[in-house]
Design a protein around this motif. Structure first.
Motif, PDB file in Angstrom:
ATOM      1  N   ARG A 143       0.829  -1.211   0.000  1.00 52.77           N
ATOM      2  CA  ARG A 143       0.000   0.000   0.000  1.00 52.77           C
ATOM      3  C   ARG A 143       0.866   1.265   0.000  1.00 52.77           C
ATOM      4  O   ARG A 143       0.636   2.202  -0.756  1.00 52.77           O
ATOM      5  N   ARG A 146      -2.478  -7.617  -8.662  1.00 55.14           N
ATOM      6  CA  ARG A 146      -3.685  -6.832  -8.925  1.00 55.14           C
ATOM      7  C   ARG A 146      -4.349  -6.438  -7.613  1.00 55.14           C
ATOM      8  O   ARG A 146      -4.373  -7.208  -6.660  1.00 55.14           O
ATOM      9  N   THR A 158      -6.969   6.450  -6.984  1.00 55.81           N
ATOM     10  CA  THR A 158      -8.083   6.590  -7.930  1.00 55.81           C
ATOM     11  C   THR A 158      -9.299   5.770  -7.530  1.00 55.81           C
ATOM     12  O   THR A 158     -10.415   6.027  -7.989  1.00 55.81           O
ATOM     13  N   ARG A 197      -6.565  -2.627  -5.717  1.00 50.63           N
ATOM     14  CA  ARG A 197      -7.275  -1.367  -5.930  1.00 50.63           C
ATOM     15  C   ARG A 197      -6.329  -0.201  -5.709  1.00 50.63           C
ATOM     16  O   ARG A 197      -5.653  -0.121  -4.673  1.00 50.63           O
ATOM     17  N   ASN A 198      -6.251   0.679  -6.682  1.00 48.93           N
ATOM     18  CA  ASN A 198      -5.427   1.874  -6.561  1.00 48.93           C
ATOM     19  C   ASN A 198      -6.030   2.784  -5.487  1.00 48.93           C
ATOM     20  O   ASN A 198      -7.187   3.192  -5.598  1.00 48.93           O
ATOM     21  N   ASP A 225      -6.279  -1.845 -10.377  1.00 46.09           N
ATOM     22  CA  ASP A 225      -4.964  -1.523 -10.934  1.00 46.09           C
ATOM     23  C   ASP A 225      -4.045  -2.727 -10.747  1.00 46.09           C
ATOM     24  O   ASP A 225      -4.358  -3.654  -9.990  1.00 46.09           O
ATOM     25  N   GLU A 226      -2.934  -2.725 -11.440  1.00 49.32           N
ATOM     26  CA  GLU A 226      -1.938  -3.780 -11.259  1.00 49.32           C
ATOM     27  C   GLU A 226      -0.545  -3.174 -11.277  1.00 49.32           C
ATOM     28  O   GLU A 226      -0.276  -2.230 -12.015  1.00 49.32           O
ATOM     29  N   LYS A 227       0.310  -3.707 -10.428  1.00 53.32           N
ATOM     30  CA  LYS A 227       1.685  -3.215 -10.308  1.00 53.32           C
ATOM     31  C   LYS A 227       2.626  -4.398 -10.168  1.00 53.32           C
ATOM     32  O   LYS A 227       2.228  -5.486  -9.754  1.00 53.32           O
ATOM     33  N   TYR A 234       3.416   1.160  -3.383  1.00 49.86           N
ATOM     34  CA  TYR A 234       2.814   1.073  -4.719  1.00 49.86           C
ATOM     35  C   TYR A 234       1.421   1.693  -4.787  1.00 49.86           C
ATOM     36  O   TYR A 234       0.786   1.664  -5.839  1.00 49.86           O
ATOM     37  N   GLN A 235       0.950   2.244  -3.677  1.00 47.09           N
ATOM     38  CA  GLN A 235      -0.401   2.820  -3.609  1.00 47.09           C
ATOM     39  C   GLN A 235      -1.448   1.815  -4.093  1.00 47.09           C
ATOM     40  O   GLN A 235      -2.392   2.163  -4.800  1.00 47.09           O
ATOM     41  N   LEU A 236      -1.228   0.565  -3.704  1.00 45.90           N
ATOM     42  CA  LEU A 236      -2.103  -0.519  -4.141  1.00 45.90           C
ATOM     43  C   LEU A 236      -2.635  -1.256  -2.910  1.00 45.90           C
ATOM     44  O   LEU A 236      -1.860  -1.728  -2.068  1.00 45.90           O
TER      45      LEU A 236
END
Length: 340
Positions: free
Chosen positions: A193, A229, A235, A231-232, A239-241, A196-198
């Motif tokens: 999180r 995969r 936004t 959630r961003n 999303d995927e990183k 990667y802001q994920l």
């Protein structure tokens, strides 16, 4: 006539997994300790692997719950339902009430121990006995714990890490902490999180740990990465990183340091004669968390004592509980004498 066939069971009731060993047969069941239920009706709709498939994928109508948290019963009713379901699965046909030895973390209170016993006796169990997790794990790892020589086992489970020095068939000293596999997953989720802001769930964190988790990160691992995969968080959309192994190594390092500290604390309390034995025999790792890549080597470097992985680390406690089944008759006779 009872619901269960006459069986003798060793049960490792863990935060992450429930493992059942049947006397003279071996491991009969290995399932995630998860249930899924309808929020409105309270009805349980799935257990184990089927419930695990629903984690993070349910609507507002359903929820997934881990009734065991940090090695102890958090939801008494759901634990009983889950255990009953798993025992029926493992035993298949039933004629009479089984006898059970069940593992618990070494740090749980008398009240929590009683809750475990009550939960399984309510299922129609004939006789039940509790054994401490590291003791059972040592038995399952085939350590000669009856010898008057020091042995040390470090059992890294989902909810807890249990450490014990054992000699002459008894735990001499030990400790239990929350530094287990679940805490590793939590730190991985936090690091992903932040870096990667994920936002990812526990299932994804577990996958990341298995694929990229590393207790001794080296330059050779720099290129290791995994497409993830989630959630961003900026936004709010999917999303995927690519998550890098170096970030995962940082995340799990926090928990490894906690385990190292706990091991050193137990060693500091261990009598000198037993310490000498442990230096000679080494430390044995058990539990699912011990499967983290290069963990034995890392602990060896940190502590300076040889560290060896058990042959079947995930099943050691359940196998050890199975070996304790022969103690049921002895314990029963002792209890009868005391009652006179």
């Amino acid at each position: 006539m009872g619901l269960f066939s006459k069986q003798r069971l060793g049960i490792d009731l863990g935060t992450a997994n429930t493992i059942i060993y049947i006397d003279n047969k071996g491991i009969a069941l290995r399932e995630p300790s998860i249930v899924a239920r309808n929020i409105k009706t309270g009805e349980v709709v799935a257990y184990g692997k089927e419930a695990a498939k629903l984690v993070g994928r349910t609507s507002d109508t359903y929820e997934t719950i881990r009734p065991i948290r940090d090695g102890v019963i958090a939801d008494f009713s759901l634990t009983k339902q889950m255990l009953a379901h798993f025992i029926k699965q493992a035993v298949l046909r039933s004629l009479s009430r089984p006898e059970v030895v069940i593992c618990v973390p070494s740090s749980i209170s008398k009240v929590e121990r009683r809750a475990v016993i009550d939960a399984i006796k309510d299922l129609g169990i004939h006789r039940a006995m509790i054994v401490e997790e590291p003791f059972a794990a040592a038995l399952g790892a085939n350590l000669a714990i009856e010898e008057p020589r020091g042995k040390m086992v470090v059992d890294i489970g989902g909810g807890t890490t249990d450490i014990a020095t054992i000699s002459y068939g008894e735990i001499v000293n030990g400790s239990s902490s929350r530094a287990g596999g679940s805490l590793m997953n939590e730190t991985i989720m936090a690091y992903v999180r932040n870096h990667y802001q994920l936002a990812v769930g526990d299932y994804t964190a577990e996958t990341i740990k298995i694929v990229l988790g590393n207790a001794m990160f080296t330059e050779q691992d720099t290129s290791d990465k995994l497409k993830v995969r989630g959630r961003n968080i900026a936004t709010g959309v999917p999303d995927e990183k690519y998550v890098e192994a170096s970030i995962v190594a940082e995340a799990v390092d926090e928990v490894i340091q906690m385990i190292v500290t706990s091991i050193k604390q137990v060693l500091e309390q261990t009598p000198p004669e037993l310490s000498a034995d442990i230096i000679e025999n080494g430390i044995v790792l058990t539990g699912g968390g011990s499967l983290l890549k290069r963990l034995p080597e890392r602990l060896h470097d940190e502590i300076g004592i040889p560290v060896n992985l058990a042959s079947v680390p995930l099943d050691s406690a359940a196998i050890g509980a199975g070996k304790m089944l022969k103690q049921l008759d002895i314990q029963s006779k002792i209890a009868e004498k005391k009652a006179r």
